[in-house]
Design an enzyme around this catalytic site. Structure first.
Site, PDB file in Angstrom:
ATOM      1  N   TYR A   1      34.957  43.246  43.756  1.00 50.12           N
ATOM      2  CA  TYR A   1      35.396  44.642  43.657  1.00 50.12           C
ATOM      3  C   TYR A   1      34.707  45.398  42.520  1.00 50.12           C
ATOM      4  O   TYR A   1      34.713  46.623  42.506  1.00 50.12           O
ATOM      5  CB  TYR A   1      36.908  44.734  43.449  1.00 50.12           C
ATOM      6  CG  TYR A   1      37.754  44.058  44.503  1.00 50.12           C
ATOM      7  CD1 TYR A   1      37.218  43.615  45.709  1.00 50.12           C
ATOM      8  CD2 TYR A   1      39.114  43.841  44.281  1.00 50.12           C
ATOM      9  CE1 TYR A   1      37.998  42.978  46.656  1.00 50.12           C
ATOM     10  CE2 TYR A   1      39.901  43.214  45.228  1.00 50.12           C
ATOM     11  CZ  TYR A   1      39.346  42.774  46.407  1.00 50.12           C
ATOM     12  OH  TYR A   1      40.133  42.144  47.333  1.00 50.12           O
TER      13      TYR A   1
ATOM     14  N   ASP B   1      46.072  42.624  41.823  1.00 51.61           N
ATOM     15  CA  ASP B   1      45.098  41.818  42.559  1.00 51.61           C
ATOM     16  C   ASP B   1      43.717  42.464  42.470  1.00 51.61           C
ATOM     17  O   ASP B   1      43.538  43.620  42.867  1.00 51.61           O
ATOM     18  CB  ASP B   1      45.518  41.710  44.028  1.00 51.61           C
ATOM     19  CG  ASP B   1      44.584  40.822  44.830  1.00 51.61           C
ATOM     20  OD1 ASP B   1      44.880  39.624  44.955  1.00 51.61           O
ATOM     21  OD2 ASP B   1      43.554  41.334  45.329  1.00 51.61           O
TER      22      ASP B   1
ATOM     23  N   LYS C   1      39.130  36.691  42.256  1.00 54.32           N
ATOM     24  CA  LYS C   1      38.563  35.843  43.314  1.00 54.32           C
ATOM     25  C   LYS C   1      37.081  35.607  43.066  1.00 54.32           C
ATOM     26  O   LYS C   1      36.369  36.493  42.588  1.00 54.32           O
ATOM     27  CB  LYS C   1      38.743  36.516  44.687  1.00 54.32           C
ATOM     28  CG  LYS C   1      40.146  37.021  44.945  1.00 54.32           C
ATOM     29  CD  LYS C   1      40.257  37.756  46.277  1.00 54.32           C
ATOM     30  CE  LYS C   1      41.540  38.542  46.348  1.00 54.32           C
ATOM     31  NZ  LYS C   1      41.499  39.789  45.556  1.00 54.32           N
TER      32      LYS C   1
ATOM     33  N   HIS D   1      37.098  33.456  47.576  1.00 55.02           N
ATOM     34  CA  HIS D   1      37.294  34.690  48.341  1.00 55.02           C
ATOM     35  C   HIS D   1      37.086  34.509  49.843  1.00 55.02           C
ATOM     36  O   HIS D   1      37.832  35.050  50.653  1.00 55.02           O
ATOM     37  CB  HIS D   1      36.350  35.777  47.802  1.00 55.02           C
ATOM     38  CG  HIS D   1      36.843  37.163  48.020  1.00 55.02           C
ATOM     39  ND1 HIS D   1      36.512  38.225  47.197  1.00 55.02           N
ATOM     40  CD2 HIS D   1      37.659  37.693  48.973  1.00 55.02           C
ATOM     41  CE1 HIS D   1      37.099  39.326  47.624  1.00 55.02           C
ATOM     42  NE2 HIS D   1      37.789  39.025  48.709  1.00 55.02           N
TER      43      HIS D   1
END
Length: 275
Positions: free
Chosen positions: A51, A46, A76, A109
């Site tokens: 990120y 994931d 996401k 997200h």
């Protein structure tokens, strides 16, 4: 190596119930830690545009020697890309960063209720889904009232809703709504950023079954049906978090842990967070 159970999503796609999360893992560490997870047996990774480590996740998957179809990869949509053209470009960037032929799951997200219309954003994800470049689409951090609006204005029912879930925030209403509409629940922050690990109830159960409090908490998630992807940057913890399939909790254990709920978030509130 134990077989991780799959969950069949509402479009028939199968997702490993236990995965590896990469939130807050710096890009320079992501390739190594993701490779360690794949070596330990994880087949579900994931990540997210937010990120900043999609490139390294993709490298680890490609370097693993595993067939692409054997590794489930989620990313996401970033909060600054909810407009149609921005979302399409952001998805293209993700595919370039990951350097994979397709994506298994792509999520909105955050709903960002004060910024635009997430139903319009969802319609863009439906367009991407129809193109075949992603096997399933879903949402993250959506509450039941967000989901109701989404279902009223869309064709594709989200395959998953990824929300904060742990023994101090059991999210019963979100999980019940998901179950009623065929939306699988994925649990982020599954150990409440470590807050539940010293809980005396969980510690007592852990001592009885001969496991760590983290393992007991993750097993609680699995037995409730949550899809979970603990994050760790250390090989020892990565392996420990995968070692969940040689014990079971009793119904009484599940009930005791669930009763710890106090609606306590470790993260942001989806009803007020606007990116």
């Amino acid at each position: 190596m134990p077989a991780v159970p799959d969950v069949t999503l509402n479009n028939g796609v199968r997702i490993p119930q236990l995965g590896f999360g990469t939130f807050q893992i710096p890009p320079e560490q992501t390739r190594e830690t993701t490779s360690a997870a794949l070596e330990a047996g994880y087949r579900h990774i994931d990540t997210a545009q937010m990120y900043g480590n999609e490139k390294e996740v993709g490298q680890a998957v490609r370097d693993s020697g595993l067939d692409r179809t054997d590794v489930f990869v989620t990313s996401k949509l970033n909060n600054d890309a909810h407009a149609r053209d921005d979302a399409l470009k952001a998805f293209d960037r993700s595919m370039e960063e990951l350097d994979l032929d397709y994506l298994d799951l792509f999520l909105i997200h955050w709903p960002l209720p004060g910024k635009g219309d997430f139903v319009e954003t969802w319609n863009v994800l439906e367009e991407i889904y129809r193109s075949g470049r992603v096997k399933a689409i879903g949402v993250s951090n959506f509450q039941p009232h967000h989901l109701r609006r989404l279902l009223e204005g869309s064709v594709v029912v989200p395959a998953v809703n990824q929300v904060e879930v742990h023994p101090y925030l059991t999210q019963d209403a979100v999980r019940s709504f998901g179950a009623e509409h065929g939306i699988a629940t994925e649990a982020w922050s599954p150990i409440a950023q470590g807050k539940v690990l010293g809980d005396p109830v969980i510690a007592r159960i852990a001592e009885r079954v001969g496991k760590s409090t983290a393992q007991v908490t993750l097993r609680w998630h699995l037995q409730r049906g949550d899809i979970v992807f603990p994050k760790s940057a250390t090989r020892k913890r990565i392996v420990e978090n995968f070692d969940l399939f040689d014990f079971e909790l009793t119904e009484g254990d599940i009930g005791e842990i669930s009763a710890l709920n106090r609606d306590e978030r470790t993260g942001l509130d989806p009803d007020s967070f606007n990116g």
